[in-house]
Design a protein around this motif. Sequence first.
Motif, PDB file in Angstrom:
ATOM      1  N   LEU A 114      32.127  23.034  42.808  1.00 13.12           N
ATOM      2  CA  LEU A 114      31.612  22.073  43.785  1.00 13.12           C
ATOM      3  C   LEU A 114      32.717  21.141  44.267  1.00 13.12           C
ATOM      4  N   LEU A 115      33.540  20.652  43.327  1.00 17.36           N
ATOM      5  CA  LEU A 115      34.586  19.701  43.697  1.00 17.36           C
ATOM      6  C   LEU A 115      35.710  20.345  44.496  1.00 17.36           C
ATOM      7  N   ARG A 116      35.834  21.683  44.424  1.00 14.87           N
ATOM      8  CA  ARG A 116      36.860  22.381  45.193  1.00 14.87           C
ATOM      9  C   ARG A 116      36.359  22.790  46.576  1.00 14.87           C
ATOM     10  N   ASN A 117      35.075  22.604  46.834  1.00 15.57           N
ATOM     11  CA  ASN A 117      34.478  23.027  48.100  1.00 15.57           C
ATOM     12  C   ASN A 117      34.568  21.876  49.100  1.00 15.57           C
ATOM     13  N   GLY A 118      35.365  22.062  50.144  1.00 11.66           N
ATOM     14  CA  GLY A 118      35.555  21.007  51.127  1.00 11.66           C
ATOM     15  C   GLY A 118      34.283  20.613  51.843  1.00 11.66           C
ATOM     16  N   GLU A 119      33.442  21.592  52.189  1.00 12.20           N
ATOM     17  CA  GLU A 119      32.192  21.285  52.881  1.00 12.20           C
ATOM     18  C   GLU A 119      31.263  20.474  51.990  1.00 12.20           C
ATOM     19  N   GLN A 120      31.205  20.824  50.706  1.00 13.09           N
ATOM     20  CA  GLN A 120      30.355  20.087  49.789  1.00 13.09           C
ATOM     21  C   GLN A 120      30.868  18.655  49.591  1.00 13.09           C
ATOM     22  N   LEU A 121      32.180  18.492  49.527  1.00  9.44           N
ATOM     23  CA  LEU A 121      32.742  17.148  49.391  1.00  9.44           C
ATOM     24  C   LEU A 121      32.440  16.303  50.623  1.00  9.44           C
ATOM     25  N   LEU A 122      32.477  16.915  51.797  1.00 12.39           N
ATOM     26  CA  LEU A 122      32.118  16.199  53.019  1.00 12.39           C
ATOM     27  C   LEU A 122      30.694  15.688  52.933  1.00 12.39           C
ATOM     28  N   LEU A 123      29.803  16.530  52.440  1.00 13.55           N
ATOM     29  CA  LEU A 123      28.384  16.189  52.371  1.00 13.55           C
ATOM     30  C   LEU A 123      28.106  15.158  51.292  1.00 13.55           C
ATOM     31  N   THR A 124      28.734  15.317  50.141  1.00 12.21           N
ATOM     32  CA  THR A 124      28.389  14.491  48.992  1.00 12.21           C
ATOM     33  C   THR A 124      29.202  13.208  48.868  1.00 12.21           C
ATOM     34  N   VAL A 125      30.394  13.182  49.441  1.00 12.40           N
ATOM     35  CA  VAL A 125      31.266  12.020  49.263  1.00 12.40           C
ATOM     36  C   VAL A 125      31.603  11.352  50.593  1.00 12.40           C
ATOM     37  N   VAL A 126      32.118  12.119  51.533  1.00  9.72           N
ATOM     38  CA  VAL A 126      32.652  11.529  52.762  1.00  9.72           C
ATOM     39  C   VAL A 126      31.551  10.889  53.604  1.00  9.72           C
ATOM     40  N   ILE A 127      30.469  11.618  53.858  1.00 11.42           N
ATOM     41  CA  ILE A 127      29.407  11.087  54.723  1.00 11.42           C
ATOM     42  C   ILE A 127      28.766   9.829  54.135  1.00 11.42           C
ATOM     43  N   PRO A 128      28.318   9.822  52.861  1.00 13.00           N
ATOM     44  CA  PRO A 128      27.762   8.564  52.323  1.00 13.00           C
ATOM     45  C   PRO A 128      28.749   7.401  52.362  1.00 13.00           C
ATOM     46  N   THR A 129      30.014   7.680  52.073  1.00 13.91           N
ATOM     47  CA  THR A 129      31.012   6.614  52.094  1.00 13.91           C
ATOM     48  C   THR A 129      31.196   6.047  53.497  1.00 13.91           C
ATOM     49  N   LEU A 130      31.325   6.927  54.493  1.00 11.61           N
ATOM     50  CA  LEU A 130      31.489   6.473  55.870  1.00 11.61           C
ATOM     51  C   LEU A 130      30.283   5.670  56.346  1.00 11.61           C
ATOM     52  N   LEU A 131      29.087   6.132  56.002  1.00 12.92           N
ATOM     53  CA  LEU A 131      27.884   5.403  56.412  1.00 12.92           C
ATOM     54  C   LEU A 131      27.847   4.015  55.778  1.00 12.92           C
ATOM     55  N   LEU A 132      28.193   3.928  54.509  1.00 12.98           N
ATOM     56  CA  LEU A 132      28.188   2.634  53.831  1.00 12.98           C
ATOM     57  C   LEU A 132      29.191   1.681  54.462  1.00 12.98           C
ATOM     58  N   VAL A 133      30.408   2.156  54.702  1.00 12.46           N
ATOM     59  CA  VAL A 133      31.452   1.295  55.258  1.00 12.46           C
ATOM     60  C   VAL A 133      31.142   0.924  56.702  1.00 12.46           C
ATOM     61  N   LEU A 134      30.756   1.913  57.513  1.00  8.68           N
ATOM     62  CA  LEU A 134      30.532   1.665  58.937  1.00  8.68           C
ATOM     63  C   LEU A 134      29.388   0.695  59.178  1.00  8.68           C
ATOM     64  N   PHE A 135      28.228   0.968  58.579  1.00  2.28           N
ATOM     65  CA  PHE A 135      27.061   0.134  58.862  1.00  2.28           C
ATOM     66  C   PHE A 135      27.137  -1.212  58.159  1.00  2.28           C
ATOM     67  N   SER A 136      27.986  -1.332  57.134  1.00  2.00           N
ATOM     68  CA  SER A 136      28.181  -2.635  56.510  1.00  2.00           C
ATOM     69  C   SER A 136      29.136  -3.497  57.323  1.00  2.00           C
ATOM     70  N   ALA A 137      30.124  -2.871  57.969  1.00  5.41           N
ATOM     71  CA  ALA A 137      31.139  -3.615  58.712  1.00  5.41           C
ATOM     72  C   ALA A 137      30.736  -3.894  60.154  1.00  5.41           C
ATOM     73  N   VAL A 138      29.916  -3.028  60.737  1.00  2.00           N
ATOM     74  CA  VAL A 138      29.535  -3.163  62.142  1.00  2.00           C
ATOM     75  C   VAL A 138      28.030  -3.395  62.227  1.00  2.00           C
ATOM     76  N   ASP A 139      27.633  -4.384  63.011  1.00  2.00           N
ATOM     77  CA  ASP A 139      26.215  -4.733  63.142  1.00  2.00           C
ATOM     78  C   ASP A 139      25.547  -3.776  64.129  1.00  2.00           C
ATOM     79  N   ILE A 140      25.187  -2.585  63.618  1.00  2.00           N
ATOM     80  CA  ILE A 140      24.550  -1.572  64.461  1.00  2.00           C
ATOM     81  C   ILE A 140      23.040  -1.586  64.291  1.00  2.00           C
TER      82      ILE A 140
END
Length: 262
Positions: A37-63
């Motif tokens: 799982l950790l070697r799969n780039g698509e899975q890392l995008l789904l499990t790590v990158v997307i939640p992280t981006l959503l947390l940072v983006l919506f916390s920093a920008v008043d959307i």
Amino acid sequence: MTAAEAGTAAGTFTPRPGAAPLPRMIRAQAALETRMLLRNGEQLLLTVVIPTLLLVLFSAVDIVDTGAGKAVDFLAPGVLALAVLSTAFTGQAIATGFERRYGVLKRLAASPLPRWGLMAAKTCSVLVTEILQIVLLTVIAFALGWSPQGNPLAVVLLLVLGTAAFSGLGLLMAGTLKAEATLAAANLVFLLLLVGGGVIVPLEKFPDAAQSVLGLLPISALSDGLREVLQHGAGVPWADLGILAAWAVLGLGAAARFFRWE
């Protein structure tokens, strides 16, 4: 060398055919599942990158209007719920669906590791991945000014029941649909629950009729329960735990009944 010494030496190097102890087999399979799982780039995008981006983006920008208080206090519990959804449901459904298509599950089912042991190993892999996700997202949320409160035991109960509910639904999908259909359906469900599950947009923003339906979804129960505890300092959210328990029993029971290994 005497006959006794020869016998002792021979016994020392004589192989012992047979399967390894069951706990060792489960640990080895769980470690393999986690590494894959950790070697799969698509899975890392789904499990790590997307939640992280959503947390940072919506916390920093008043959307989105998240109500009174800091946005990160509302968003962090929802993103933790999203992390459970992405790993226990979407990632597991897609990976298991393609393993079933390529005959991996069929071959593993013929190994000394019993089928329930394989599912236990997959569950352990999901839990390890979720722990890594939660640690990462918690560190980022603290850096953004998150101030959690509430009972940690209630948080653990919510995460465990949420994992059980989404794992059951993911395995049910992977064991009944074709791999390509599982890929499309799992990603579609992920997007729909992201929008309508109270993760980023509060359920209060939806019409009253929709709220009553959306509130019964497992992602809504998990995000709402985590938010009640971590943002508002509530006690054990029994209603949300009850919804998650019902989905867990339904999903795991249906997966055990209808899962096809070939």
